[in-house]
Design a protein around this motif. Structure first.
Motif, mmCIF file in Angstrom:
data_model
loop_
_atom_site.group_PDB
_atom_site.id
_atom_site.type_symbol
_atom_site.label_atom_id
_atom_site.label_comp_id
_atom_site.label_asym_id
_atom_site.label_seq_id
_atom_site.Cartn_x
_atom_site.Cartn_y
_atom_site.Cartn_z
ATOM 1 N N CYS A 185 0.823 -1.216 0.000
ATOM 2 C CA CYS A 185 0.000 0.000 0.000
ATOM 3 C C CYS A 185 0.851 1.259 0.000
ATOM 4 O O CYS A 185 0.328 2.363 -0.107
ATOM 5 C CB CYS A 185 -0.939 0.004 1.202
ATOM 6 S SG CYS A 185 -0.081 -0.105 2.783
ATOM 7 N N ASP A 240 2.745 2.176 2.549
ATOM 8 C CA ASP A 240 3.113 2.501 3.919
ATOM 9 C C ASP A 240 4.293 1.637 4.335
ATOM 10 O O ASP A 240 4.561 0.611 3.737
ATOM 11 C CB ASP A 240 1.933 2.241 4.858
ATOM 12 C CG ASP A 240 0.792 3.202 4.583
ATOM 13 O OD1 ASP A 240 1.061 4.408 4.485
ATOM 14 O OD2 ASP A 240 -0.354 2.744 4.468
ATOM 15 N N CYS A 247 -0.742 -2.575 5.175
ATOM 16 C CA CYS A 247 -0.770 -2.300 6.609
ATOM 17 C C CYS A 247 -2.183 -2.495 7.144
ATOM 18 O O CYS A 247 -3.146 -2.543 6.387
ATOM 19 C CB CYS A 247 -0.273 -0.888 6.903
ATOM 20 S SG CYS A 247 -1.433 0.420 6.474
ATOM 21 N N CYS A 264 -4.858 0.039 5.985
ATOM 22 C CA CYS A 264 -5.295 -0.109 4.593
ATOM 23 C C CYS A 264 -6.154 -1.363 4.426
ATOM 24 O O CYS A 264 -7.095 -1.360 3.642
ATOM 25 C CB CYS A 264 -4.086 -0.137 3.664
ATOM 26 S SG CYS A 264 -3.322 1.486 3.506
ATOM 27 N N ARG A 282 -3.919 6.373 10.250
ATOM 28 C CA ARG A 282 -2.846 5.879 9.406
ATOM 29 C C ARG A 282 -1.805 6.975 9.184
ATOM 30 O O ARG A 282 -0.608 6.738 9.242
ATOM 31 C CB ARG A 282 -3.467 5.440 8.082
ATOM 32 C CG ARG A 282 -2.491 4.931 7.086
ATOM 33 C CD ARG A 282 -3.249 4.408 5.880
ATOM 34 N NE ARG A 282 -2.375 4.442 4.744
ATOM 35 C CZ ARG A 282 -2.569 5.213 3.682
ATOM 36 N NH1 ARG A 282 -3.626 5.977 3.606
ATOM 37 N NH2 ARG A 282 -1.711 5.208 2.706
HETATM 38 ZN ZN LIG Z 1 -1.214 1.161 4.320
#
Ligand SMILES: [Zn+2]
Length: 111
Positions: free
Chosen positions: A11, A13, A48, A51, A102
């Motif tokens: 994603c 992250d 993560c 997400c 997030r």
């Molecule tokens: Zn993420």
């Protein structure tokens, strides 16, 4: 400065992993300082947790919207539709919150 593993997720992250090495400055004290450097970047297969949750909620919203469309064609389902619309609104708020969380934990260790 100290070196840590870095986990990166599809994603986009990422989070810090295990401590790997002291930098020369901190080596003598045996303590880790606040500054973190990347020792090694490790790709993880999953997004993560934020997400993942967001993605699940988006899927549910999609399903609700399909139900609403079907109900509109059936007619006489106004109560179900408004209930469903309310559920969508709640989930969209939750997604917004998750995005906030997030962003605030981004690049911290306990993600
Ligand atoms: Zn993420």
């Amino acid at each position: 400065m100290c070196y840590y593993e870095q986990y990166s997720m599809p994603c986009g992250d990422w989070k810090w992993g295990n401590f790997r090495a002291h930098c020369s400055k901190e080596y003598r004290t045996g303590e880790t300082c606040g500054m973190k450097l990347v020792w090694e970047s490790i790709g993880l297969p999953d997004n993560c947790k934020y997400c993942i949750k967001i993605e699940t909620k988006r899927g549910k919203i999609r399903k609700e919207k399909e139900r609403i469309k079907r109900w509109r064609q059936e007619g006489n389902r106004r109560a179900s539709i408004s209930q469903s619309e309310e559920a969508i609104e709640n989930m969209e708020r939750e997604i917004w919150d998750l995005n906030e969380q997030r962003a605030s934990v981004r690049h911290q260790r306990n993600m």
